[in-house]
Design an enzyme around this catalytic site. Structure first.
Site, PDB file in Angstrom:
ATOM      1  N   HIS A  52      -4.239   7.118  -3.987  1.00 26.40           N
ATOM      2  CA  HIS A  52      -3.422   7.417  -2.810  1.00 26.40           C
ATOM      3  C   HIS A  52      -2.692   8.752  -2.911  1.00 26.40           C
ATOM      4  O   HIS A  52      -2.130   9.214  -1.918  1.00 26.40           O
ATOM      5  CB  HIS A  52      -2.397   6.299  -2.590  1.00 26.40           C
ATOM      6  N   GLU A 154      -6.826  -7.337  -6.053  1.00 25.30           N
ATOM      7  CA  GLU A 154      -6.068  -7.098  -4.825  1.00 25.30           C
ATOM      8  C   GLU A 154      -6.548  -7.926  -3.646  1.00 25.30           C
ATOM      9  O   GLU A 154      -6.178  -7.663  -2.504  1.00 25.30           O
ATOM     10  CB  GLU A 154      -6.119  -5.600  -4.480  1.00 25.30           C
ATOM     11  N   ASP A 180      -1.724  -4.954  -1.245  1.00 33.30           N
ATOM     12  CA  ASP A 180      -3.077  -5.182  -0.726  1.00 33.30           C
ATOM     13  C   ASP A 180      -3.421  -6.662  -0.713  1.00 33.30           C
ATOM     14  O   ASP A 180      -4.115  -7.136   0.198  1.00 33.30           O
ATOM     15  CB  ASP A 180      -4.097  -4.412  -1.563  1.00 33.30           C
TER      16      ASP A 180
END
Length: 261
Positions: A52, A154, A180
């Site tokens: 990210h 996740e 997530d």
């Protein structure tokens, strides 16, 4: 040559296989200075977030240099296709998102380690090998013994296979991504929803029962204690959250001072 001279910091496997807690933080800011600050602050590790974050590979390598200089263990969260280059930069661990099966974990483990442990391609001209200064069998051994693989669960499907994924040879720690997971379970960003917390607890227990190190985000001391009671030992905060909170506090205090005067 002493251990501190090698580009590769090989301390993490022992920490993950020990009994003590280890604390670090995710950092998506493309800044070697932030890495140094986190090291001097006393964190055990920093996760350079190439899932990210916005750092390119050149900046990532400089962040790894900053980690070695400041004594903090560098982990890189990245996608599988970046593994060869990230490993050759001299990272101490890779943390791979969205692992959902035993087969996926086995493939990752094979790609992280040199033969006979895995199938990683060998090159000694890289930073990890000191650009050839620390090459050959010594580099291969240091890498196979000193690099950790951390996989992230996740989704509910991953949680259901947590024990088997954690049991894969070469996996040192398993990190549950609560945000997530909450989204995948239909709870948006509310990872404190009871069903999500139940899934997190189930996953952490399964990882611990497999003899591996369970990891989780812990944004507060209370979070750490809650998850530690469920078996977690690898705790990550978030650098931008800490920085923003500190800036907000400073801005608020400045505003109060201006009003007083």
């Amino acid at each position: 040559m002493t251990e501190s001279h090698y580009p590769l910091d090989g301390r993490l496997p022992a920490l993950l296989h020990g009994q003590q807690r280890v604390r670090g933080l995710f950092n998506g800011l493309p800044s070697p200075a932030i890495v140094e600050m986190c090291g001097y602050a006393g964190f055990d590790f920093i996760i350079i977030d190439n899932e990210h974050g916005s750092a390119d590979l050149g900046v990532t390598e400089n962040m790894l240099r900053a980690a070695r200089a400041s004594g903090i263990i560098p982990v890189v969260r990245c996608f599988a296709h970046d593994l060869p280059r990230v490993l050759d930069m001299g990272v101490s661990a890779v943390q791979i998102p969205m692992v959902e099966s035993v087969e996926q974990a086995r493939e990752l483990a094979a790609r992280v380690f040199y033969p006979p442990k895995g199938v990683r391609g060998s090159a000694f001209s890289t930073r990890a090998a000191g650009y050839g200064a620390f090459s050959g069998a010594g580099h291969t051994q240091r890498s196979n013994e000193g690099i950790s693989l951390i996989v992230m669960l996740e989704t509910p499907q991953a949680i259901a296979q947590a024990y088997d994924i954690a049991s894969v040879e070469g996996v040192d720690a398993v990190f549950i991504g609560p945000n997530d997971l909450a989204h995948a379970m239909g709870h948006g960003s509310d990872w404190n929803a009871p069903p999500v917390q139940q899934a997190i607890g189930q996953g952490l227990a399964a990882i611990a029962n497999a003899g591996k190190c369970p990891g989780i985000i812990a944004l507060t001391p209370e979070d750490e204690e809650k998850y530690a009671a469920l078996g977690a030992r690898y705790f990550a905060n978030v650098s931008t959250a800490l920085i923003t909170r500190a800036l907000k506090q400073a801005a608020s205090r400045t505003g109060e001072a201006v009003l007083r005067y």
